[in-house]
Each structure stands twice: as structure tokens, then as C-alpha cells.
Design a protein around this motif. Structure first.
Motif, mmCIF file in Angstrom:
data_model
loop_
_atom_site.group_PDB
_atom_site.id
_atom_site.type_symbol
_atom_site.label_atom_id
_atom_site.label_comp_id
_atom_site.label_asym_id
_atom_site.label_seq_id
_atom_site.Cartn_x
_atom_site.Cartn_y
_atom_site.Cartn_z
ATOM 1 N N LEU A 222 -89.830 160.100 43.320
ATOM 2 C CA LEU A 222 -90.477 158.811 43.079
ATOM 3 C C LEU A 222 -89.457 157.775 42.645
ATOM 4 O O LEU A 222 -89.534 156.599 43.033
ATOM 5 N N GLY B 228 -89.408 164.346 38.976
ATOM 6 C CA GLY B 228 -89.921 163.084 39.504
ATOM 7 C C GLY B 228 -88.843 162.238 40.179
ATOM 8 O O GLY B 228 -89.001 161.019 40.330
ATOM 9 N N ASP C 157 -88.965 154.454 44.621
ATOM 10 C CA ASP C 157 -89.156 153.162 43.978
ATOM 11 C C ASP C 157 -87.872 152.346 43.977
ATOM 12 O O ASP C 157 -87.889 151.129 44.208
#
Length: 423
Positions: A101, A98, A105
Motif C-alpha cells: 500500500l 503493508g 500510495d
């Protein structure tokens, strides 16, 4: 295996890229199989690797295999994230599950924070500009007030000066008008005086014409009496000459020797030394007539030395002038037998120069403080009335004095012409 555009190092914010390079530079010496471009960078000091090798590190991290080897070394060290930018950098290097992401972010949050910080900075910058503008406006207003006061003072001074100039102009115009009136009055008075003077001149001319007619008549009436007086005087002169010759033979008187001016010449010769004068006096004497005068019995010749020499040889020195004048006089004196004395001015000299005196020529230098003109006046005054005395000078004042004493004045150029003709 290649990454997406958002996952490339160049796509990351600047703060994240800086942390990626710093983390990579920390472990670069421990990464195996480095490309040649990074081997030299790995040899740098830790503080210099990220700064000097940034380009080489950025290019090498495009290779996923090299990035994975760097991630292995970072995992071995177990680094902790220092801040949000460092957290995104570690996620991009280590690539945990992940991670994309996390990177996206983190980049968003960094962007939002950078935008907020930028807005705050812009607000502060605008506030500072506003304060500076207000301060500048206040200063400009104060400066304008000072300039206005200065302009007011200058306008007052100019008005005052303008009033003074106008008053001076009115006074000058009044004075000029008065001067014009005075000038007109003076011109009218001058014209009246000129008319009166013209009348007086005409009257005096008439009187002069009448007197000239009376004088001509008197001359005609006295000419006969004058001829008779001349005849009587000649008869008396011949009688006196015959009586004088008989008396000289009867008394057996010897010939006269010496000259009345010997005493003056002796005093001057023993006194000291002197300098020249100037000014022309013209006499109706020609070189031929001068030689006739010099040939008369017991003629006396007095020469103003420097006056004659400077007329004849102005470019020569005084010594050369004296020598040339005396040498030129020698044959004239020998031929005419005139008693000759040359007087040189030495009033300002401390001693007399030595000169070679020709036969028959006496040379005198005036004493210190006495000019040659005064010596010549004394020599003329010592001569008896009736003797032929010739004074050679172009000095007008000296010529007038010796002429009144009975001497005949000969200008220097006449003697120079006679010397040139005989030479």
C-alpha cells in the motif's frame, strides 16, 4: 516467491527505480553470496556502481532472496528516507508490513506531483512559445514595413528611370528622323554631283579624242623632219668622231684612267658603315640586254648590295649574302669589263665587316648614319652625262632618283637571273 506486476522494479516510476538502484549500490559490497554478475559491480567505486551496474543490479533484484539480503544490510544501517521517491524505494526493498500500500500510495502521489509539475512546465513552455511568437510577429511586421519602404523607393526610382528612358527614346527618334532627312538630302546632292561629273567626263573624253587626232597628225607631219634631223645628226657625229680621233693622235693623249666616281668612293670608303631599303621598280631590261649594256665601252655598274642579296638568298645571313653576291659578280665583271661598285648599307652599324673583294669589283659600306641609297645617288651624280650607268635596285624611290639623273635602272631580279645563268 514472485511479486505482482505492480510490485516489479520495472513497473516503478523512474525516480523510484533510480533510488532503488542507488540504495542497493550503497550496500552491495556488504551483501553476502553475490552472483558473479554483481561481484564485479561491487568492486566499483560507490558513485559508479549504480550508473555502470544498473542492468546487472536490476536483473539481480528480481530474485527475492538477493533483495532480502540487500534489505538486511539496509536495515542494519537504519537509513532514513530522503524524499517521497526514496521512501517508496525503501518500502519496496525492505518490504515492511503493508509495504504494497505504501508503494502504491507513493507511486500515486509521485504521479500526481509529476502530472502537476508537467502541467506547470507545459504552461510555462506554452507561455514562452507565445512570447516568442509575439516577438517574431513584431519583428516580421517591422521587417515588412522596411521592405515596403524599400519597395516604394525602388518603384519611385524605376518610374523616374522609365520617364528618363522614354524622354531619351523620343530624343533618339527625333535625331534619327533628322539624320534620315539629312541622308536623303546628301544622297540627292551626291546624285546631282555624279550626273554633273558624268557630263564633264564625256566632255573631257571628247576633247582627249580630238587632241589625240591632232597629235597623230602632228606625228605624221614631223616624222619626215625627224628622219632628216637624224641623218644630219649622224653625219655630224661621224665628223666629230673623226676629228676627235685625229686630235687624239695629233696630241698623243694617253688612255683615260680612273673614274669620275673615284672621289665619292674614296670618301665613303674612309667614312664608316650602314643598312637596307625596299620597294620594287620595274624596268624593261632582260638579263641578256643587261649583259649587252655591261659590255658597252666604259660601262658603269652600281649595285644596291643588300637589295640584290636579299632578293636572291633571303634565308641566309647578311655575311653569307655578301660573300655569295661578290663571288657571283666576279665572272660577269671579268667577262664584260664593266666598272663595278657594290654598295652595302651600314648606316646603323658601328664598324665595317671585312670582305674578300674579287678582281674588278669595288665594295663600299655607307658611313654610319648614311644609307646606301644616298651613296648610290652621289655616285650617279658624279658621272658625266652620256656615260652608260646601270643601277641595280628594286627600291622604287632610289630608282626614280637615279633615273632622273640619267642612269638606267635594272631591277634586282634581272641581275639575279644573269648571275644564276652565268653561274
Amino acid at each position: 516467491m514472485s511479486t505482482t506486476t505492480e510490485q516489479t522494479l520495472d513497473a516503478l516510476p523512474g525516480a523510484v527505480r533510480t533510488r532503488v538502484l542507488a540504495r542497493t549500490a550503497e550496500v552491495l559490497p556488504d551483501v553476502p553470496h553475490l552472483p558473479p554478475s554483481l561481484r564485479r559491480v561491487a568492486a566499483f567505486a560507490p558513485a559508479r556502481r549504480a550508473r555502470l551496474g544498473a542492468g546487472a543490479i536490476t536483473a539481480a533484484l528480481a530474485d527475492d532472496e538477493l533483495r532480502e539480503r540487500v534489505a538486511v544490510q539496509l536495515q542494519a544501517r537504519g537509513p532514513a528516507a530522503l524524499d517521497a521517491a526514496d521512501e517508496v524505494a525503501l518500502a519496496w526493498l525492505l518490504r515492511p508490513e503493508g509495504w504494497a500500500l505504501v508503494v502504491a500510495d507513493g507511486v500515486r502521489r509521485l504521479g500526481e506531483r509529476a502530472g502537476a509539475e508537467g502541467r506547470d512546465a507545459e504552461v510555462e513552455r506554452l507561455r514562452a512559445r507565445l512570447e516568442r511568437a509575439e516577438q517574431a510577429q513584431r519583428e516580421l511586421r517591422a521587417s515588412h514595413r522596411v521592405q515596403v519602404e524599400e519597395y516604394k523607393a525602388e518603384i519611385s526610382a524605376l518610374r523616374r528611370r522609365l520617364g528618363e528612358a522614354r524622354a531619351a527614346e523620343r530624343a533618339a527618334r527625333t535625331g534619327e528622323e533628322q539624320e534620315l532627312r539629312d541622308a536623303e538630302a546628301a544622297r540627292a546632292e551626291a546624285e546631282a554631283r555624279a550626273g554633273a561629273q558624268h557630263k564633264e567626263v564625256r566632255r573631257l573624253r571628247a576633247q582627249v579624242a580630238a587632241l589625240e587626232e591632232e597629235l597623230a597628225a602632228g606625228r605624221r607631219s614631223t616624222r619626215t623632219a625627224k628622219d632628216e634631223a637624224t641623218l644630219r645628226a649622224r653625219v655630224l657625229l661621224e665628223t666629230v668622231l673623226d676629228a676627235a680621233g685625229g686630235l687624239q693622235r695629233e696630241l698623243g693623249l694617253p688612255p683615260v684612267s680612273g673614274s669620275p666616281g673615284d672621289r665619292v668612293e674614296a670618301e665613303v670608303a674612309g667614312a664608316g658603315e650602314q643598312d637596307p631599303a625596299g620597294g620594287p621598280v620595274r624596268a624593261p631590261v632582260t638579263p641578256a640586254l643587261l649583259e649587252q649594256y655591261l659590255a658597252m665601252p666604259r660601262a658603269r655598274l652600281l649595285v644596291d648590295g643588300y637589295n640584290v642579296s636579299k632578293t636572291a638568298w633571303p634565308q641566309s645571313s647578311l655575311e653569307a649574302q655578301r660573300i655569295r653576291l661578290l663571288q657571283a659578280l666576279a665572272p660577269v665583271v671579268a667577262r664584260t669589263g664593266a666598272e663595278t661598285t657594290v654598295v652595302f648599307d651600314a648606316a646603323a652599324a658601328g664598324r665595317r665587316p671585312v670582305v674578300m673583294t674579287p678582281r674588278g669589283v669595288k665594295v663600299l659600306f655607307s658611313p654610319e648614319g648614311v644609307i646606301a641609297d644616298d651613296v648610290i645617288r652621289d655616285l650617279v651624280g658624279a658621272e658625266p652625262s652620256g656615260r652608260v650607268v646601270l643601277v641595280v635596285t628594286s627600291d622604287g624611290e632610289l630608282g626614280a632618283d637615279v633615273a632622273r639623273a640619267g642612269a638606267r635602272v635594272v631591277t634586282s631580279d634581272v641581275l639575279v637571273a644573269l648571275l644564276g645563268r652565268t653561274g
